[in-house]
Structure formats: structure tokens, C-alpha cells
Scaffold this active site. Structure first.
Site, PDB file in Angstrom:
ATOM      1  N   GLU A 168      -5.646  -8.116  -0.977  1.00 15.49           N
ATOM      2  CA  GLU A 168      -6.102  -7.950   0.491  1.00 15.49           C
ATOM      3  C   GLU A 168      -7.577  -7.409   0.581  1.00 15.49           C
ATOM      4  O   GLU A 168      -7.889  -6.542  -0.256  1.00 15.49           O
ATOM      5  CB  GLU A 168      -5.192  -6.992   1.166  1.00 15.49           C
ATOM      6  CG  GLU A 168      -5.365  -6.809   2.771  1.00 15.49           C
ATOM      7  CD  GLU A 168      -4.593  -6.009   3.420  1.00 15.49           C
ATOM      8  OE1 GLU A 168      -3.440  -5.909   3.332  1.00 15.49           O
ATOM      9  OE2 GLU A 168      -5.082  -5.261   4.089  1.00 15.49           O
ATOM     10  N   GLU A 207       0.796  -1.368  -0.009  1.00 17.46           N
ATOM     11  CA  GLU A 207       0.125   0.131  -0.005  1.00 17.46           C
ATOM     12  C   GLU A 207       0.687   1.259  -0.031  1.00 17.46           C
ATOM     13  O   GLU A 207       0.427   2.305   0.450  1.00 17.46           O
ATOM     14  CB  GLU A 207      -1.007   0.040   1.033  1.00 17.46           C
ATOM     15  CG  GLU A 207      -2.040  -1.079   1.052  1.00 17.46           C
ATOM     16  CD  GLU A 207      -3.005  -1.132   2.038  1.00 17.46           C
ATOM     17  OE1 GLU A 207      -2.648  -0.439   3.170  1.00 17.46           O
ATOM     18  OE2 GLU A 207      -3.886  -1.992   2.123  1.00 17.46           O
TER      19      GLU A 207
END
Length: 645
Positions: free
Chosen positions: A274, A198
Site C-alpha cells: 500500500e 496495518e
């Protein structure tokens, strides 16, 4: 093969008819032959025009961070039972994929995970617990897919900057050593490797990583990028043929079941690498059931990976109860097999990576969705979900409103599936306790006299799996011990010669890394210690505290006594603190409040009500003390706690 299926089906049907009288009192099964009712929707399941995308599996994340921290401290047999529920085929969640954090010494949501290389010349492939967890998963499922992904990185890679791409070759070398260490020390083959969770990706770093993997004979290790959003990685791949070639999977987080045009144009595998991250109540189970289907129906995603595997961290840390199951009491042995485990089973127990989706998948007319998969050898699995908007909202992104209502759905099996004689049926109903079922096996659906057609009566918040496979099982163990609070009196002198894990039981590091350490210079009571081993800040992923801290205990304690022997390794400028009534941790650790007792090597002390304001005042006065609290190595010797540190 069709003849064998028909023969076996007739044998099972004869047995079922013999036992029918004894089953009359069971709950009614909402399965009807198509001739009985006029359906509101008809759906064809056909492979005549070819198949859809290859299925890559369902999995979960351990890490990001320290989400499995308490699991390793569970006594047997409870620890093995938890692992069986997660990984054992045809038993519980039966996961196909395990994704782990490559520890980088930094705070990554609920704690820090240690790096295998704290420093440039330091290598240790037994720190932490992810190696152990991967081996336990492989022990139960030798075919499980293993993925590694860094969140933070040790500080030496940044050379003074909070950035892992200062030296591309050095960072790639660091990641490759982890992969090689997995194989050399634990006989684990890593299947996929990520870039930086991320956070920003560097195009040249991805290319360097691929070249270094190939140079080390790791051509089988595939690259996932960028574990963030679909863009800008997809557009970058379309503009750069070399980048397009070296990336095998585009992985996005929390995509809301949607992809973007650029991602599809790459013709690469698309994963929700995710997802979930939702409290494991029935709401969370509804979220999980909906996205497992609709990530493919809406977005062509062939794998969905849940954060997180098991909620095995102190409940008061961020995102408590956001695992597929809950195991947060190693001191009692208590754990809970939550509803998302059985929602997972609807897909995982009746498919395998390498199966293919049918092209004929989609939405139901009155809400919900269906997918169908085949192994190409005559087996078929159909998963139907009708999760309502009210009971299937994930933590992110915002879910647009939709409606689900009572309906009948007729499915017609065509192509190679038209001669299937029988389908096994598994059923879940979420909601009111009086109506709730989790992964219940119902009577088989017989198709010999129906021309390959069947009808389901569907209500809100239901999940059906219809499959030719007969291997499904709802595994179980005797109930675990009842829950208990953390012991009111707790003591640890760290007196272990050869610890199996590098971290002491029940400590949850929030900034820094605390490891067992044998102090050879002290032959007395303080020979065995717990030592904070970092002397520089890592390349951070979250807002690490300015000083190192590890927590233990029960956040509800109020009146308490803390005793701890401490050795300050930097006697001129060093310092330590102990604290009670600490109210926060994880990514919120900087704003933690409580009672903090600071002791400094010059003989002074302070008492503060929070972790951050004192350090901020020191920084504003340009006091050098702040730097040493930030990077101080220290030991905690002969400690006994009855508080939350």
C-alpha cells in the site's frame, strides 16, 4: 525476431519521414543522438550478466474503506468508462493488480464495508460491491491479479474481545469461506490473501491459514504478510523456518522506497503493498511517478499498490481526492481522469507481471531514476523519471531533500538489446499548464545508425517511457457531464424487490451496515425498508462511533428539512436519531458535529450539537441506553432526505 523488428522499424521510419513535414509544427522532442551533445551521464542497459528480480505488477486498492462506494451508483455509459480507464489494457491506467477489502462491518477510513458473514451461521456472497468490482476488472483484463485483505472483522469472531486471533481456526475458516465464495458464486480466483491490515499479526494464525488453504485445495492462493512495516515480520520469518516457508510475499506500507536488511535476507518477494495515498493533483502524480521507479531502484520492491483505486466517496470524508482518478458524483455522471492514471500508464501499458527488471537500473547523476524491464523475448521497456522534491512529496513518509536539475542522459543498449532498431517514446511533463503534457506519444527513436545508443535531454518533473512495444494508447471518451451538487431535494422509498446491490444508492455507512430489507409483516407503505442489520460491534480497525450512522447529501447545506419514517425494533430501550449539518465522517466520525435529534422508545427526545458528548454523559451515569444505541438494529422506512444525515 531481430530481422522482423528491423524490417518493421524501417517501414515505420519510411512512413514517419513521409509525414515529417506535417509534424514540423508540433512541440519539439527532447531526444538527441549521442553524437550531438556531450551528456552529463552515461548509463548501460545490459542483460549479459543476467536479470534482476521478477516484476509482479502495479495495482490499486478498493476499500480500506468504502472508497468505491459511489462508483456502483453511476449511470451508464459513465460507469463503464471509469472502469475502462482503470482496468482496460492499453487504454488508461491498465492496472495489473486489484486489491480489495474483505468487508468486516467496521469503519476502515471512509466508511464500513459489509461482511459476507455478519453472524456465525450467516453467509451471503452478494453483499457490498467488491465482488462486482473484481468481476468488472476481470472482464476487462482476464489476467489481472486479485488480492483480498481484511481491515475489520465481524464481532462474533472475537467472542467478546476486540481481537481476531481468539480462535485461530475460526478466523482462518472465515477468510477461507470468502475465497471459496469468490470462486463458487462469482468464478473469481483469488491470487493472494493478507492477514490484518496495518495491525498485529499472529505467527500461529498465519500457519493455520496456510494449512486450511491447502486443505481446501487452495494451494495456489499465496500469503502476503504483514501489510504493515518491514519489521517485525521479516525478523520473525528468519527465526522461524515454517513461517518463512508459508509466507510468499513481504508486503510493507508506505516504505519511502526503502527496505530493511532482514527483509532482503528472506529472499522473498518484496512489495509496497500500500502506497501513494496522496491527493491526485500533479503533486500526487509526481509522488506516484517517483515511487513506481524508486521502490525498485532503492528497495527491490517488485510491486507497488496505490491506495486508492478511485476517489468515489464524498469529498468531505477523510483523504478526499486520494484515488488514481475521481468519481464522486453518480447523480451527475461527472468524473475526472486525473494525472496519476497517465503516470501509471507509463509502466503498466508497456510491462506485464512476469517480466524481469534488468540489473542495470539506478539513479541519474543530476537527480531522478531509471528502470528497465524485459520479457526475455527481445522486448525492452525503459522508464525514466526526474520528479523534483517540491513536486513529488507523498502524504507519507517525510521525503528527505534531494535536487534534480537539467541534464543529458545517454543510454547504451548492450547484450541482447544491442540490435534493437527502434524505440517508441511516451512523454509526461507535470507543472505549468502551458508546459504540461500527459502521456503524449512522441516520434519514435531510431537506433539503426547510432550503435544502440541514444541521449535524452531531461528537465525537472518529466517522465519518459521508451519501449519496443507498439501497443500503447491514450484512450479517451467524450467528455462526461459537467459537475453538479447533490440534488437539493432527494427521496428514496427503497421500493425494490430484487436490488442488484445490498446498499441503497448514495448512502455511505459510517458505523454499522444498512441494507435493503423487505418487511413481510407490513403489507402497506413500509414493506420495503433500509435496515441496520448489526447487533454487535465488529472487531474494529478504527474508532467506530458508539452508535450506527449512515451519511448522505451535501455538507454545505444549512437550512434544510429532513423527513424519515423509522421503526424501532427494540421498543423498550431502543432509540434512533436523524441529523443535519454533519461535518465529519470516516475515521473521524466519533467527533462529528451538527444538529442531532434523538428519539427514544420511552417517549423522550434530545437535541445535541455533536455525536459523542451525549453518549459519553449516558455512559458516565451508567445509563443502559448507551448500550442499546451502540448495538441497536433499526429500520429506516419510507424516507425522503434533503440533508446530510
Amino acid at each position: 525476431m531481430a530481422e522482423r523488428l528491423i524490417q518493421a522499424s524501417r517501414q515505420r521510419r519510411a512512413k514517419a519521414m513521409t509525414a515529417a513535414a506535417g509534424l514540423a509544427g508540433q512541440a519539439a522532442v527532447p531526444l538527441l543522438l549521442c553524437a550531438l551533445l556531450a551528456p552529463s551521464g552515461a548509463y548501460v542497459l545490459d542483460d549479459s550478466e543476467g536479470l534482476g528480480r521478477e516484476f509482479d505488477g502495479i495495482g490499486a486498492v478498493s476499500g480500506g474503506g468504502a472508497t468505491s462506494r459511489l462508483l456502483v451508483n453511476y449511470p451508464e455509459p459513465y460507469r463503464s468508462e471509469i472502469l475502462d480507464y482503470l482496468f482496460k489494457p492499453n487504454f488508461g491506467a491498465s492496472l495489473h493488480i486489484l486489491k480489495v477489502e474483505i468487508g468486516g462491518d467496521g469503519q476502515t477510513t471512509d466508511g464500513t464495508e459489509p461482511s459476507h458473514m455478519h453472524y456465525a451461521l450467516d453467509e451471503n456472497y452478494f453483499r457490498g460491491y467488491e465482488w462486482w468490482l473484481m468481476k468488472e476488472a476481470k472482464k476487462r483484463n482476464p489476467n489481472i491479479t486479485l488480492i483480498g485483505l481484511p481491515w475489520s472483522f465481524p464481532g462474533w469472531l472475537g467472542k467478546g474481545f476486540n481481537w481476531p486471533y481468539v480462535n485461530l481456526q475460526l478466523t482462518a475458516y472465515y477468510i477461507v469461506t470468502w475465497i471459496v465464495g469468490c470462486k463458487h458464486y462469482h468464478d473469481l480466483d483469488i491470487d493472494y490473501i493478507g492477514i490484518w491490515n496495518e495491525r498485529a499479526f499472529d505467527v500461529n494464525y498465519i500457519k493455520v491459514l496456510r494449512r486450511m488453504l491447502n486443505h481446501q485445495g487452495l494451494q495456489h492462493v499465496k500469503i502476503i504478510a504483514s501489510d504493515n512495516l518491514w519489521e517485525p515480520i521479516s525478523a520473525s520469518m528468519l527465526l522461524d523456518p515454517e513461517l518463512l516457508k508459508v509466507i510468499d510475499v513481504i508486503g510493507a506500507h508506505y516504505p519511502g522506497t526503502l527496505t530493511v536488511k532482514d527483509a532482503r535476507l528472506t529472499k522473498k518477494k518484496l512489495w509496497s503493498s500500500e502506497d501513494f495515498s496522496t491527493v491526485n493533483s500533479d503533486m500526487g502524480a509526481g509522488c506516484w511517478g517517483r515511487i513506481l521507479n524508486q521502490n525498485y531502484v532503492n528497495g527491490y520492491m517488485t510491486s507497488t499498490i496505490a491506495w486508492n483505486l478511485v476517489a468515489s466517496y464524498y469529498q468531505q470524508l477523510p483523504y478526499g481526492h486520494c484515488g488514481l482518478m475521481t468519481a464522486q458524483e453518480p447523480w451527475s455522471g461527472h468524473y475526472v481522469v486525473e494525472a496519476p492514471v497517465w503516470v501509471s500508464a507509463h509502466t503498466t501499458q508497456f510491462t506485464q507481471p512476469g517480466w524481469y527488471y534488468l540489473k542495470t537500473v539506478g539513479h541519474l547523476e543530476r537527480g531522478g531514476s531509471y528502470v528497465a524491464l524485459t520479457d526475455g523475448l527481445g522486448n525492452l521497456t525503459v522508464i525514466v523519471e526526474t520528479m523534483s522534491h517540491k513536486h513529488s512529496q507523498c502524504i507519507r513518509p517525510l521525503l528527505p531533500y534531494f535536487n534534480v536539475s537539467h541534464q543529458f542522459a545517454t543510454f547504451d543498449l548492450k547484450g541482447s538489446f544491442s540490435q534493437i532498431p527502434e524505440l517508441q517514446v511516451w512523454y509526461t511533463k507535470l507543472g505549468k499548464p502551458s508546459e504540461r503534457f500527459l502521456f503524449k506519444q512522441l516520434d519514435s527513436l531510431w537506433l539503426l545508425d547510432s550503435g544502440g545508443s541514444f541521449t535524452l535531454e531531461l528537465q525537472e518533473d518529466e517522465l519518459f517511457t521508451l519501449t519496443t512495444l507498439t501497443s500503447g494508447r491514450k484512450g479517451s471518451f467524450p467528455p462526461p457531464p459537467k459537475p453538479q451538487r447533490f440534488p437539493s431535494v432527494y427521496e428514496d422509498n427503497f421500493n425494490i424487490d430484487y436490488p442488484f446491490f445490498s446498499e441503497a444508492p448514495n448512502f455511505a455507512d459510517q458505523t454499522g451496515v444498512f441494507e435493503y430489507y423487505v418487511n413481510m409483516e407490513d403489507p402497506g407503505d413500509h414493506r420495503f425498508t433500509l435496515r441496520q442489520v448489526l447487533n454487535q460491534r465488529p472487531i474494529t480497525w478504527a474508532a467506530d462511533a458508539f452508535n450506527t450512522i449512515s451519511v448522505i447529501g451535501d455538507y454545505t447545506w444549512s437550512n434544510l428539512t429532513i423527513k424519515c419514517d423509522v421503526y424501532i425494533e427494540t421498543p423498550e430501550k431502543g432509540g434512533v436519531f436523524i441529523a443535519g449539518r454533519v461535518n465529519k465522517g470516516g475515521i473521524l466520525i466519533r467527533s462529528a458535529r451538527g444538529i442531532f435529534f434523538w428519539i427514544f422508545a420511552n417517549g423522550t427526545y434530545r437535541v445535541t450539537g455533536d455525536l459523542g458528548s451525549f453518549l459519553l454523559r449516558q455512559a458516565e451515569r451508567q445509563d443502559p441506553l448507551e448500550e442499546h444505541l451502540c448495538e441497536l438494529p433499526r429500520k429506516r422506512l419510507g424516507c425522503d432526505w434533503d440533508s446530510l444525515l
